[in-house]
Scaffold this motif. Sequence first.
Motif, PDB file in Angstrom:
ATOM      1  N   ASN A 338      32.246 102.484  42.072  1.00 10.83           N
ATOM      2  CA  ASN A 338      32.812 103.514  42.920  1.00 10.83           C
ATOM      3  C   ASN A 338      31.640 104.265  43.549  1.00 10.83           C
ATOM      4  OD1 ASN A 338      34.417 105.396  44.042  1.00 10.83           O
ATOM      5  ND2 ASN A 338      34.930 106.443  42.107  1.00 10.83           N
ATOM      6  N   LYS A 339      31.154 103.707  44.669  1.00  7.73           N
ATOM      7  CA  LYS A 339      29.912 104.259  45.233  1.00  7.73           C
ATOM      8  C   LYS A 339      30.178 105.484  46.103  1.00  7.73           C
ATOM      9  CE  LYS A 339      27.122 100.083  45.424  1.00  7.73           C
ATOM     10  NZ  LYS A 339      26.389  99.170  46.293  1.00  7.73           N
ATOM     11  N   ARG A 340      29.454 106.553  45.808  1.00  7.04           N
ATOM     12  CA  ARG A 340      29.534 107.797  46.606  1.00  7.04           C
ATOM     13  C   ARG A 340      28.160 108.441  46.570  1.00  7.04           C
ATOM     14  NH1 ARG A 340      34.733 109.979  44.264  1.00  7.04           N
ATOM     15  NH2 ARG A 340      36.244 108.682  45.339  1.00  7.04           N
ATOM     16  N   PRO A 341      27.807 109.216  47.584  1.00  9.69           N
ATOM     17  CA  PRO A 341      26.493 109.862  47.536  1.00  9.69           C
ATOM     18  C   PRO A 341      26.436 110.905  46.415  1.00  9.69           C
ATOM     19  CG  PRO A 341      27.474 110.002  49.737  1.00  9.69           C
ATOM     20  CD  PRO A 341      28.542 109.527  48.815  1.00  9.69           C
ATOM     21  N   VAL A 380      28.729 107.580  37.894  1.00  5.26           N
ATOM     22  CA  VAL A 380      29.102 107.473  36.473  1.00  5.26           C
ATOM     23  C   VAL A 380      28.388 106.290  35.824  1.00  5.26           C
ATOM     24  CG1 VAL A 380      31.051 107.121  34.907  1.00  5.26           C
ATOM     25  CG2 VAL A 380      31.332 108.490  36.979  1.00  5.26           C
ATOM     26  N   ARG A 381      28.318 105.177  36.580  1.00  7.74           N
ATOM     27  CA  ARG A 381      27.679 103.976  36.013  1.00  7.74           C
ATOM     28  C   ARG A 381      26.153 104.153  35.901  1.00  7.74           C
ATOM     29  NH1 ARG A 381      31.036 101.048  33.053  1.00  7.74           N
ATOM     30  NH2 ARG A 381      32.958 100.574  34.144  1.00  7.74           N
ATOM     31  N   SER A 458      22.423  95.961  32.662  1.00  9.76           N
ATOM     32  CA  SER A 458      21.885  94.969  33.605  1.00  9.76           C
ATOM     33  C   SER A 458      22.944  94.589  34.641  1.00  9.76           C
ATOM     34  CB  SER A 458      21.373  93.735  32.865  1.00  9.76           C
ATOM     35  OG  SER A 458      22.447  92.998  32.341  1.00  9.76           O
ATOM     36  N   GLU A 459      24.198  94.467  34.206  1.00 14.09           N
ATOM     37  CA  GLU A 459      25.262  94.105  35.148  1.00 14.09           C
ATOM     38  C   GLU A 459      25.489  95.226  36.164  1.00 14.09           C
ATOM     39  OE1 GLU A 459      26.985  91.341  35.804  1.00 14.09           O
ATOM     40  OE2 GLU A 459      25.631  90.365  34.401  1.00 14.09           O
ATOM     41  N   ILE A 460      25.422  96.460  35.674  1.00 13.75           N
ATOM     42  CA  ILE A 460      25.621  97.603  36.588  1.00 13.75           C
ATOM     43  C   ILE A 460      24.519  97.610  37.648  1.00 13.75           C
ATOM     44  CG2 ILE A 460      25.564 100.138  36.724  1.00 13.75           C
ATOM     45  CD1 ILE A 460      26.898 100.148  33.914  1.00 13.75           C
TER      46      ILE A 460
END
Length: 486
Positions: A338-341, A380-381, A458-460
């Motif tokens: 969930n990409k956000r600045p 979060v990630r 690593s996956e993140i």
Amino acid sequence: MILIVDDKPENIYSLKRLLESKKFEVDSALSGEEALKKVLKNNYALIILDVQMPDMDGFEVAETLAGFSKSKDIPIIFLSAVNTDKKFITQGYASGAIDYITKPVDPDILMLKVKTFYRLYEQTNALNEIQTALRAEIEIRKKVQAELKERVEQLYSTLESLPQVAFTSDPSGNIEFVNKQWFRYSVSTKTFPVTHPEDKNIDEEWTICMLTENPLELEVRLKELDSDVYHFHLLRIIPIKEKDKIVKWVGTFTDIEDQKQIEKKKDEFLSIASHELKTPLTSIKAYIQLLERSLKNNPNETANTYLDRAQLQLSKLNNLIADLLDISKIESGKLKLNKRPFHVENLISSVIDIIHHTHEHVDIVRKGEAVNLHICADEVRIEQVLINYLTNALKYSPENKQVIIETEINENQLKLTVTDFGIGIPSEKQKNIFDKFFRVEESSLRFQGLGIGLYICSEIIRQHQGSFGVISKPGEGSSFYFTIPI
Ligand code: ADP
């Protein structure tokens, strides 16, 4: 060296002086017999031979010399005052002479001839040496080729005895040998067995490896010629080098279907178990909250202590289940970002607070300039990765609780490194440290864990198109880093 053969010492003397004045080394013999002995013992570049000698005359000496392999190529100049007529000259040439000079000798002519023959002899010698060296070289090559052939045959018989499909190719990837297992999957010795349409193309992948001279490791599905069922195979092709140059590639297809099935079952089990565990956990959390509220009305110190402990254990259980759920999400490709600045430095500060909350006496040092910029990523990630790095750094440093968080910005990339001064990781284990369920044996008994935290990290990072890694020295500490594009 030049050998002068003459029965008259005064002739030898004058000739010797003439030649020595031109810097030639000179030896002499007073008879044919002596000359023959000397020739067998020493090396001469030219022989100046008097024809008229008692016992053995010049012609006989020349004929005998022509019969020895050592002397057959030495040029001979006959010197004669008497036998000037054509018949003798002809005999001179026939007995092996290269030239024939009649007395009285013109010194200039003699010197010209001596120089020419001398050079000729040197050149012949050099040519002979080259020829000998070439012959030796050919012999060596023949031997090497025979050894190589033997080694290749040994390799082929080893590959033939394998239960796997095996093959070899030349440096450009043309298949040279296939073992009998190959024909269960392919009718041609020139093309790879047919793979599942959704699998990567072997030729394309291998071409990339050929350019970089790296081994290839690829999972592909193959089916036997008389079957419709595909089985997972691990294809490995490694380059064989000689003097840093690839001379061959050796490849195998190993059936890993059973392993794959077991892995699939394990992943399914993990997924079901973690989902099933989540429901009762949520209820326990709710009850504990109710309990907390009711204790606020009736304070009881002992009960509060137990409640705090229960909450701590609950949060550990919660993290565990969250990790297991993440694993099953990764396996099924459902780990969505969930990409956000967000503001990087704020995130780092908040993570430091969280860690201080659970680990009171640790010293977290922030190195590098504050990253006062927003990046577009899953906050979060990324927080999860940083917390994981930090909790590991503290967990695996029982003696020294100092941890450094360092940031760097290079070419549109943010690099974040967490350094500890703990137990470190043996170098041979470092390459596997981000693998699923991997734990360093040496420390696995002392420290609890499942070996999935770094795999999830690593996956993140991979999903953020970043990179990750570790630099570590046993007994000195570790630096775990990740980069993400800004
Ligand atoms: P876990 O800590 O639950 O075993 P991780 O995936 O987080 O799982 O780590 C995998 C393994 O890597 C650990 O078992 C440990 O052997 C090693 N490791 C991770 N971080 C460190 C560190 N900072 N120092 C030394 N070893 C580490």
